[in-house]
Design an enzyme around this catalytic site. Structure first.
Site, PDB file in Angstrom:
ATOM      1  N   LYS A   1       3.649   0.374  10.787  1.00  0.00           N
ATOM      2  CA  LYS A   1       3.083   0.692   9.471  1.00  0.00           C
ATOM      3  C   LYS A   1       3.606   2.031   8.949  1.00  0.00           C
ATOM      4  CE  LYS A   1      -1.243   0.604   6.873  1.00  0.00           C
ATOM      5  NZ  LYS A   1      -0.611  -0.127   5.770  1.00  0.00           N
TER       6      LYS A   1
ATOM      7  N   THR B   1       0.846  -1.196   0.000  1.00  0.00           N
ATOM      8  CA  THR B   1       0.000   0.000   0.000  1.00  0.00           C
ATOM      9  C   THR B   1       0.890   1.257   0.000  1.00  0.00           C
ATOM     10  OG1 THR B   1      -0.085  -0.203   2.403  1.00  0.00           O
ATOM     11  CG2 THR B   1      -1.927  -1.127   1.175  1.00  0.00           C
TER      12      THR B   1
ATOM     13  N   GLY C   1      -4.320   1.390   3.042  1.00  0.00           N
ATOM     14  CA  GLY C   1      -4.890   1.145   1.710  1.00  0.00           C
ATOM     15  C   GLY C   1      -6.337   0.709   1.817  1.00  0.00           C
TER      16      GLY C   1
ATOM     17  N   HIS D   1      -3.861   0.284  13.160  1.00  0.00           N
ATOM     18  CA  HIS D   1      -2.804  -0.646  12.761  1.00  0.00           C
ATOM     19  C   HIS D   1      -1.635  -0.572  13.741  1.00  0.00           C
ATOM     20  CE1 HIS D   1      -4.882  -0.711   8.854  1.00  0.00           C
ATOM     21  NE2 HIS D   1      -4.265  -1.881   8.673  1.00  0.00           N
ATOM     22  N   HIS D   2      -0.763  -1.566  13.616  1.00  0.00           N
ATOM     23  CA  HIS D   2       0.491  -1.663  14.383  1.00  0.00           C
ATOM     24  C   HIS D   2       1.395  -0.443  14.155  1.00  0.00           C
ATOM     25  CE1 HIS D   2       2.416  -2.803  10.542  1.00  0.00           C
ATOM     26  NE2 HIS D   2       1.246  -3.368  10.310  1.00  0.00           N
TER      27      HIS D   2
HETATM   28  N1  LIG Z   1      -2.937  -5.946   0.765  1.00  0.00           N
HETATM   29  C1  LIG Z   1      -2.956  -6.617   1.912  1.00  0.00           C
HETATM   30  O1  LIG Z   1      -3.794  -7.510   2.144  1.00  0.00           O
HETATM   31  C2  LIG Z   1      -1.905  -6.310   2.917  1.00  0.00           C
HETATM   32  C3  LIG Z   1      -0.971  -5.355   2.630  1.00  0.00           C
HETATM   33  N2  LIG Z   1       0.067  -5.118   3.476  1.00  0.00           N
HETATM   34  C4  LIG Z   1       1.073  -4.184   2.975  1.00  0.00           C
HETATM   35  O2  LIG Z   1       2.169  -4.949   2.489  1.00  0.00           O
HETATM   36  C5  LIG Z   1       3.386  -4.235   2.652  1.00  0.00           C
HETATM   37  C6  LIG Z   1       4.387  -5.122   3.420  1.00  0.00           C
HETATM   38  O3  LIG Z   1       3.897  -5.386   4.697  1.00  0.00           O
HETATM   39  P1  LIG Z   1       4.779  -6.221   5.755  1.00  0.00           P
HETATM   40  O4  LIG Z   1       5.179  -7.531   5.203  1.00  0.00           O
HETATM   41  O5  LIG Z   1       4.015  -6.154   7.016  1.00  0.00           O
HETATM   42  O6  LIG Z   1       6.082  -5.275   5.860  1.00  0.00           O
HETATM   43  P2  LIG Z   1       7.543  -5.639   6.370  1.00  0.00           P
HETATM   44  O7  LIG Z   1       8.212  -4.342   6.674  1.00  0.00           O
HETATM   45  O8  LIG Z   1       7.467  -6.669   7.445  1.00  0.00           O
HETATM   46  O9  LIG Z   1       8.246  -6.294   5.091  1.00  0.00           O
HETATM   47  C7  LIG Z   1       8.711  -5.564   3.987  1.00  0.00           C
HETATM   48  C8  LIG Z   1       9.779  -6.376   3.283  1.00  0.00           C
HETATM   49  O10 LIG Z   1      10.212  -5.706   2.115  1.00  0.00           O
HETATM   50  C9  LIG Z   1      11.637  -5.842   2.039  1.00  0.00           C
HETATM   51  N3  LIG Z   1      12.238  -4.856   1.144  1.00  0.00           N
HETATM   52  C10 LIG Z   1      12.894  -3.689   1.427  1.00  0.00           C
HETATM   53  N4  LIG Z   1      13.332  -3.107   0.281  1.00  0.00           N
HETATM   54  C11 LIG Z   1      12.959  -3.940  -0.732  1.00  0.00           C
HETATM   55  C12 LIG Z   1      13.123  -3.895  -2.133  1.00  0.00           C
HETATM   56  N5  LIG Z   1      13.772  -2.891  -2.780  1.00  0.00           N
HETATM   57  N6  LIG Z   1      12.583  -4.903  -2.860  1.00  0.00           N
HETATM   58  C13 LIG Z   1      11.932  -5.929  -2.268  1.00  0.00           C
HETATM   59  N7  LIG Z   1      11.765  -6.032  -0.943  1.00  0.00           N
HETATM   60  C14 LIG Z   1      12.262  -5.036  -0.189  1.00  0.00           C
HETATM   61  C15 LIG Z   1      12.072  -5.704   3.482  1.00  0.00           C
HETATM   62  O11 LIG Z   1      13.404  -6.161   3.647  1.00  0.00           O
HETATM   63  P3  LIG Z   1      14.327  -5.571   4.862  1.00  0.00           P
HETATM   64  O12 LIG Z   1      13.649  -6.022   6.118  1.00  0.00           O
HETATM   65  O13 LIG Z   1      15.645  -6.187   4.609  1.00  0.00           O
HETATM   66  O14 LIG Z   1      14.304  -4.076   4.699  1.00  0.00           O
HETATM   67  C16 LIG Z   1      11.042  -6.620   4.127  1.00  0.00           C
HETATM   68  O15 LIG Z   1      11.433  -7.952   3.970  1.00  0.00           O
HETATM   69  C17 LIG Z   1       2.999  -2.928   3.354  1.00  0.00           C
HETATM   70  O16 LIG Z   1       2.817  -1.935   2.369  1.00  0.00           O
HETATM   71  C18 LIG Z   1       1.643  -3.239   3.995  1.00  0.00           C
HETATM   72  O17 LIG Z   1       0.844  -2.094   4.137  1.00  0.00           O
HETATM   73  C19 LIG Z   1       0.206  -5.790   4.637  1.00  0.00           C
HETATM   74  C20 LIG Z   1      -0.710  -6.726   5.004  1.00  0.00           C
HETATM   75  C21 LIG Z   1      -1.850  -7.069   4.171  1.00  0.00           C
HETATM   76  O1  LIG Z   2       0.315  -2.622   6.861  1.00  0.00           O
HETATM   77  C1  LIG Z   2      -0.462  -3.528   7.229  1.00  0.00           C
HETATM   78  O2  LIG Z   2      -0.187  -4.297   8.155  1.00  0.00           O
HETATM   79  C2  LIG Z   2      -1.734  -3.694   6.497  1.00  0.00           C
HETATM   80  N1  LIG Z   2      -1.886  -3.012   5.395  1.00  0.00           N
HETATM   81  C3  LIG Z   2      -3.009  -3.049   4.527  1.00  0.00           C
HETATM   82  C4  LIG Z   2      -3.629  -1.687   4.425  1.00  0.00           C
HETATM   83  O3  LIG Z   2      -2.897  -0.679   4.365  1.00  0.00           O
HETATM   84  O4  LIG Z   2      -4.859  -1.592   4.352  1.00  0.00           O
HETATM   85  C5  LIG Z   2      -3.957  -4.179   4.829  1.00  0.00           C
HETATM   86  C6  LIG Z   2      -4.081  -4.556   6.272  1.00  0.00           C
HETATM   87  O5  LIG Z   2      -4.949  -3.685   6.920  1.00  0.00           O
HETATM   88  C7  LIG Z   2      -2.742  -4.651   6.982  1.00  0.00           C
END
Ligand SMILES: NC(=O)C1=CN([C@@H]2O[C@H](COP(=O)(O)OP(=O)(O)OC[C@H]3O[C@@H](n4cnc5c(N)ncnc54)[C@H](OP(=O)(O)O)[C@@H]3O)[C@@H](O)[C@H]2O)C=CC1
Ligand SMILES: O=C(O)C1=N[C@H](C(=O)O)C[C@H](O)C1
Length: 232
Positions: free
Chosen positions: A135, A73, A141, A131-132
């Site tokens: 974020k 997002t 999103g 959210h946590h």
């Molecule tokens: N659509 C949905 O249903 C949901 C969406 N989200 C969204 O998903 C995204 C990720 O969430 P979350 O997993 O919790 O976040 P995290 O911060 O836990 O994970 C992000 C990951 O991206 C990596 N990263 C950093 N730079 C790059 C790069 N250039 N290319 C690829 N990977 C990279 C990080 O690596 P490093 O740690 O080494 O920096 C880390 O492993 C957020 O935008 C969140 O809002 C989350 C939950 C549900």
């Molecule tokens: O960052 C998150 O964790 C999440 N991101 C998504 C959002 O921005 O809506 C989906 C979910 O709520 C968790």
């Protein structure tokens, strides 16, 4: 199916387990920008990284004609450009602000409620998301999707964080401990309040939805949404 995970944080790790439990091979687990080499001949990419890098990551995958499911997002100003790149490269792209079944049902409920409430000027609408503390983006999103669903079915013209003027729909974003994601839509009058609310207990529903979307998109061309996957 061979899946490349672009972004391997909280979500990437859960998606890894769900993918394997559904019989897929995870061929890449990237925490850096993908290249054709490190994508290891993947059939589909699932992208959950961060708002700063998502555009470049998705663009690289689509230019290499690999379909992309994106859950990241906070980068949506560039979504029209990504959609154009997907179509130009004759491949497929799907963005979901929230992949859980429950939230996608909640989106439908929200739109129907907005249509009804628009007939009653006694009620004012507001959104809240919790959210946590890790974020990076606000509002979420999911809250933006909810706001778009309301704007499309009401007299609101735009959404805005916090305090609003007339015709602006207010979104309040709260950051608290390790909350996975809670979204509420309120309609308040002088005498009462209607609230619809979705609470995620954990991230498993987001991960399962993303893998189901990847299974659905792998042989398709075009730009899609989770609605298409779920037939809503
Ligand atoms: N659509 C949905 O249903 C949901 C969406 N989200 C969204 O998903 C995204 C990720 O969430 P979350 O997993 O919790 O976040 P995290 O911060 O836990 O994970 C992000 C990951 O991206 C990596 N990263 C950093 N730079 C790059 C790069 N250039 N290319 C690829 N990977 C990279 C990080 O690596 P490093 O740690 O080494 O920096 C880390 O492993 C957020 O935008 C969140 O809002 C989350 C939950 C549900
Ligand atoms: O960052 C998150 O964790 C999440 N991101 C998504 C959002 O921005 O809506 C989906 C979910 O709520 C968790």
């Amino acid at each position: 199916m061979k899946i490349a995970l672009v972004g391997y944080g909280k979500m990437g790790k859960i998606i890894d387990g769900v993918s394997q439990s559904r019989g897929h091979e995870v061929v890449a687990r990237l925490r850096e920008t993908p290249t054709i080499e490190n994508l290891n001949d993947a059939d589909v990419v699932i992208e959950f990284s961060n708002p700063e890098v998502a555009f470049q990551n998705i663009k690289t995958c689509l230019e290499n004609k690999i379909p992309v499911i994106c859950g990241t997002t906070g980068w949506l100003d560039k979504k029209p450009e990504i959609e154009r790149i997907a179509l130009e490269n004759n491949t497929a792209f799907l963005y979901g602000s929230n992949f859980s079944l429950g939230v996608n049902l909640f989106f439908a409920l929200n739109e129907n409620l907005a249509k009804i409430m628009n007939k009653f000027s006694e009620y004012n609408c507001q959104l809240e998301e919790i959210h946590h503390i890790h974020k990076l983006d606000a509002p979420s999103g999911t809250a933006i999707s909810l706001a778009e669903g309301i704007i499309h079915n009401s007299n609101f013209e735009a959404w805005k964080l916090d305090e609003t003027k007339e015709k602006e729909l207010g979104i309040f974003a709260i950051r608290e401990n390790e909350v996975p994601g809670t979204h509420s839509v309120f309609y308040r009058s002088e005498v009462d309040e209607i609230e619809i609310k979705h609470t995620a207990y954990n991230r498993n529903g987001f991960a399962l939805g993303a893998v189901i979307a990847a299974e659905w998109i792998v042989d398709k061309k075009g730009v899609f949404a989770m609605k298409d996957v779920l037939g809503l």
